[in-house]
Design a protein around this motif. Sequence first.
Motif, PDB file in Angstrom:
ATOM      1  N   CYS A   1     -37.857   0.337   1.268  1.00 12.54           N
ATOM      2  CA  CYS A   1     -37.551   0.282  -0.224  1.00 12.54           C
ATOM      3  C   CYS A   1     -38.418   0.511  -1.214  1.00 12.54           C
ATOM      4  N   GLU A   2     -39.540  -0.200  -0.885  1.00 12.24           N
ATOM      5  CA  GLU A   2     -40.715  -0.285  -2.117  1.00 12.24           C
ATOM      6  C   GLU A   2     -41.300   1.209  -2.027  1.00 12.24           C
TER       7      GLU A   2
ATOM      8  N   GLU B   1     -39.223   3.888  -3.932  1.00 12.53           N
ATOM      9  CA  GLU B   1     -38.483   3.696  -5.327  1.00 12.53           C
ATOM     10  C   GLU B   1     -38.345   4.710  -6.078  1.00 12.53           C
TER      11      GLU B   1
ATOM     12  N   HIS C   1     -31.683   0.549  -4.240  1.00 12.45           N
ATOM     13  CA  HIS C   1     -31.146   1.451  -3.070  1.00 12.45           C
ATOM     14  C   HIS C   1     -29.797   0.738  -2.765  1.00 12.45           C
TER      15      HIS C   1
ATOM     16  N   TYR D   1     -35.276  -1.987  -6.117  1.00  8.43           N
ATOM     17  CA  TYR D   1     -35.742  -0.757  -6.093  1.00  8.43           C
ATOM     18  C   TYR D   1     -34.714   0.151  -6.161  1.00  8.43           C
TER      19      TYR D   1
END
Lengths: 317, 450
Positions: free
Chosen positions: A148-149, A152, A178, A176
């Motif tokens: 996820c990070e 981004e 998603h 972020y």
Amino acid sequence: MSWLAFTIPTITYTGKVKEISLGPPERAVKVGNAGCYPFHLFEGEMGNPPRIAMEVYDVTPEDWPPAAREPFADVLSDPVAWAKKCVDVYGAEMVCLQLVSTDPNGLNRPAGEAAATARRVADALTVPLLVWGSGDVEKDAEVLRQVCEACEGKHLVVGPVQDKNYKKIGAPAIGYRHTVIASTPIDVNLAKQLNILLGNLGVPDELLVMDPTVGGLGYGLEYTYSVMERMRMAALTQQDDRLQFPLVCNLAKEVWKVKEVRLDDPKLGDPGKRGILMEAITAVLLALAGADVLIMRHPEAVRLVRGYLAEMMGVAA
Amino acid sequence: MPLTGIEIFKLLPRTNCGQCGVPTCLAFAMNLAAGKAELSSCPHVSEEAKAKLEEASAPPIRPVTIGAGEGQVKIGGETVLFRHEKRFENPTAIAMLVRDDMSDDEIAARLEKFRTLRYERVGLMLKPDMVALEAASGDPERFARVAARVHADTGGAAMVLMSEQPPLLARALEAVPGSRPLLYGVTTENLEAMLELAKAHQASLGVKGNSIDEAIAASQKLLDLGCKNVVLDGGARSLKAAFEEQVAIRRAALLQKFRPLGFPTIVFPCRMTDDPMKEALIAATFIAKYGGIVVLSDLEGHSLFPLLVARLNIFTDPQRPMATSEGIYPIGNPDDKSPVLVTSNFSLTYFIVSGEIENSRVPAWLLVQDTEGLSVLTAWAAGKFVADTIAALVKKSGIADRVSHRKIVIPGHLAAESGALEDELKGWQVLVGPREGAHIPAYLKNWQAA
């Protein structure tokens, strides 16, 4: 003798599946929005047709039967090239990256490495990307958080998010932006409950899709089939707001791992065609039960199912 | 439409004779309504009442039996739109098309496939059910000869005899006496003659409409003439239209109790495409969505097998878990040094565990305990898959004679049983295996007998 012309007895639908946009807004693929049972177009609108995501692995698959390896022989060790081949050669509408290398019972590769792979694949693609973890509750919490990070702004679709790790994955997914795939083990009530929990955590409805858990053909498909029919019934006829989310079916990995795609027996015909049909028939049955996204492997199975869906939707050439 | 207990009560003698086994007619009526009694238990019920009750209690889609003896096929009898509402009753019959203008060699090859393409799975035999023989040559003698050949070479498999010409069918029926085939197709033009043939030969009738309205017209007429062994084809020949037609027929029968459509259907994927792969997907659709008979253009193992498995899945009773039988299952030619694993007899568990053992390529003995079809964790929680039961199985199965070591691997979810099991099984070492089937190959690769 006379009678009125026959008309189909119709069902009154009181609810609708939410429409969810997957991927970056400028090239999003919309899924869901069904207002009737699958393909019951004589009495309602199906919204978006079921979409197919082609799968890509983050590590060279060692145990695939020849028929599954053959179309990707040149790209099996390179997830970026593989993903591009799915799109450029086979016309994939979406791609699903399967992060099997992270499985603690397998290669147990570090989360950071998987996140970097996801980022590289996402950078290379112009279609929406789904990222699927190993299914290990603890490892996925770490892997998918880092995915996820690292991604981004890529508007990924990440899962499986389970009741035991939903906070750890849900929070970074919200942060972020998603979409999350809420995954439950073939159970209507557990699915509903997890959707509620994710909502309470702050996951907005437009970032949520569901994974009912898929059993392959001959290996529990009937359970998935019926649980999906029940979910659709609840969504469409019982106004069950917390079940009105699109259904994502990660089916290819279930189909191609069973022994019947490997057996060499003249009575079972051509092994390649058999595997393709086992995948395509599984996909067809799941589509009939309400699947909105089918995660598939073999290009020929994809082609067959694509043609099938177009015909069922009444848009066939 | 099912009658209520009170409605049934009114049709009974109301003498409270008690000969049916319950003290009052009212109680008996209530049992009948609940499906807990059979009308035949009442010795005094009138013929008229019997007819009314049978008509009312008939399933909304009539069961139809085609063929005779071992090849007999039963279709229809369905009561629900979705399998989870109860169950689907009679599996879609899979038919192979044969045309009488094919060469004798081609026909022989097809019949050979029909006979040999069968597969054993979970103790069940999966196989095609019927031969649909089409009169394409126009020659009654040829048609009759091929019909006799099909009957003989398939050991009396149920047949669909396809022709709209009663004289052709009459000749074929003489060639296969007592075979009770389905005669397809009945139109409004040939209806009387077809009905006569059906009566004379105890055959069923397949209505062939060019539209659902035409099918209704013919079916209504057959009902008026007292014919109840009917199979329907509304004439749709595209996937989308045929899907709609199947849903329409099932719904009209179930939701409106519309008798003219209260019969099983026949669907022709073989007429909807020239691509055999695509045909398989179409056939799968009508296994799930309401086909009574599905006619395939040919049989190939790579498409037939997945279709038979799809049918097995869809027609499994959702209320009854499938089980495999208790015993020792050798996987990959195990010997006396091979590992012994134990698991439950829920079919899915058995399939997954045996499949993963095969995947590991480590030969092994799989000991399956009868857990009444429950999965490992459920059976354990219910006290049906615990140290006592496993110890009893190990002793009575004779596994000790097959292996020289004394190690047994139990599922990871049963870790808590390992101590008690070692107490029960003196001399055995109990090893706790993985919780998930997928982890069995990695586990077995590290397994050592000594």
